[in-house]
Design a protein around this motif. Structure first.
Motif, PDB file in Angstrom:
ATOM      1  N   MET A   7       0.825  -1.189   0.000  1.00  0.00           N
ATOM      2  CA  MET A   7       0.000   0.000   0.000  1.00  0.00           C
ATOM      3  C   MET A   7       0.874   1.259   0.000  1.00  0.00           C
ATOM      4  N   VAL A   8       2.005   1.191   0.667  1.00  0.00           N
ATOM      5  CA  VAL A   8       2.897   2.354   0.707  1.00  0.00           C
ATOM      6  C   VAL A   8       3.387   2.700  -0.692  1.00  0.00           C
TER       7      VAL A   8
ATOM      8  N   LEU B 294       1.849   2.104  -3.532  1.00  0.00           N
ATOM      9  CA  LEU B 294       0.735   2.723  -4.261  1.00  0.00           C
ATOM     10  C   LEU B 294       0.499   4.152  -3.794  1.00  0.00           C
ATOM     11  N   ASN B 295       0.652   4.407  -2.499  1.00  0.00           N
ATOM     12  CA  ASN B 295       0.488   5.771  -1.990  1.00  0.00           C
ATOM     13  C   ASN B 295       1.458   6.728  -2.667  1.00  0.00           C
TER      14      ASN B 295
ATOM     15  N   ALA C 159      -4.602   4.103  -4.584  1.00  0.00           N
ATOM     16  CA  ALA C 159      -4.507   3.602  -3.212  1.00  0.00           C
ATOM     17  C   ALA C 159      -5.741   3.988  -2.406  1.00  0.00           C
TER      18      ALA C 159
ATOM     19  N   ILE D  88      -8.836   1.929  -3.653  1.00  0.00           N
ATOM     20  CA  ILE D  88      -8.851   0.546  -3.163  1.00  0.00           C
ATOM     21  C   ILE D  88      -9.490   0.479  -1.780  1.00  0.00           C
ATOM     22  N   LYS D  89      -9.215   1.455  -0.934  1.00  0.00           N
ATOM     23  CA  LYS D  89      -9.734   1.431   0.432  1.00  0.00           C
ATOM     24  C   LYS D  89     -11.170   1.941   0.535  1.00  0.00           C
TER      25      LYS D  89
ATOM     26  N   ALA E 159      -3.040  10.774   0.575  1.00  0.00           N
ATOM     27  CA  ALA E 159      -3.191   9.318   0.536  1.00  0.00           C
ATOM     28  C   ALA E 159      -2.631   8.677   1.802  1.00  0.00           C
TER      29      ALA E 159
ATOM     30  N   ASN F 174      -5.118   6.706   4.358  1.00  0.00           N
ATOM     31  CA  ASN F 174      -4.898   5.282   4.593  1.00  0.00           C
ATOM     32  C   ASN F 174      -4.453   5.005   6.019  1.00  0.00           C
ATOM     33  N   ASP F 175      -3.794   5.949   6.657  1.00  0.00           N
ATOM     34  CA  ASP F 175      -3.415   5.771   8.057  1.00  0.00           C
ATOM     35  C   ASP F 175      -4.654   5.785   8.944  1.00  0.00           C
TER      36      ASP F 175
ATOM     37  N   TYR G   7      -7.587   4.854   8.058  1.00  0.00           N
ATOM     38  CA  TYR G   7      -8.277   3.591   7.784  1.00  0.00           C
ATOM     39  C   TYR G   7      -7.690   2.470   8.634  1.00  0.00           C
ATOM     40  N   VAL G   8      -6.378   2.421   8.727  1.00  0.00           N
ATOM     41  CA  VAL G   8      -5.724   1.380   9.517  1.00  0.00           C
ATOM     42  C   VAL G   8      -6.051   1.560  10.998  1.00  0.00           C
TER      43      VAL G   8
END
Length: 55
Positions: free
Chosen positions: A1-2, A4-5, A12, A15-16, A41, A45-46, A48-49
């Motif tokens: 994922m990193v 793609l970011n 990225a 996808i999420k 991004a 994404n952070d 999201y995690v």
């Protein structure tokens, strides 16, 4: 994922989240400048995690 970011930030985020507000904002930021899209991004994404680490 990193990877793609960094290379394709909108992909990225897509996808999420799919084609939602986050994706559109990232797409706009990436068109305005690649660096803002990458930063957004990573932030998105952070978050999201973190959501799934709590549960």
């Amino acid at each position: 994922m990193v990877i793609l970011n960094v290379i394709l930030p909108p992909v990225a985020v897509y996808i999420k989240y799919g084609a939602k507000k986050e994706f559109l904002v990232n797409l706009l930021l990436t068109f305005l400048g690649w660096i803002p899209g990458v930063i957004h991004a990573f932030i998105i994404n952070d978050e999201y995690v973190k959501l799934f680490r709590k549960s």
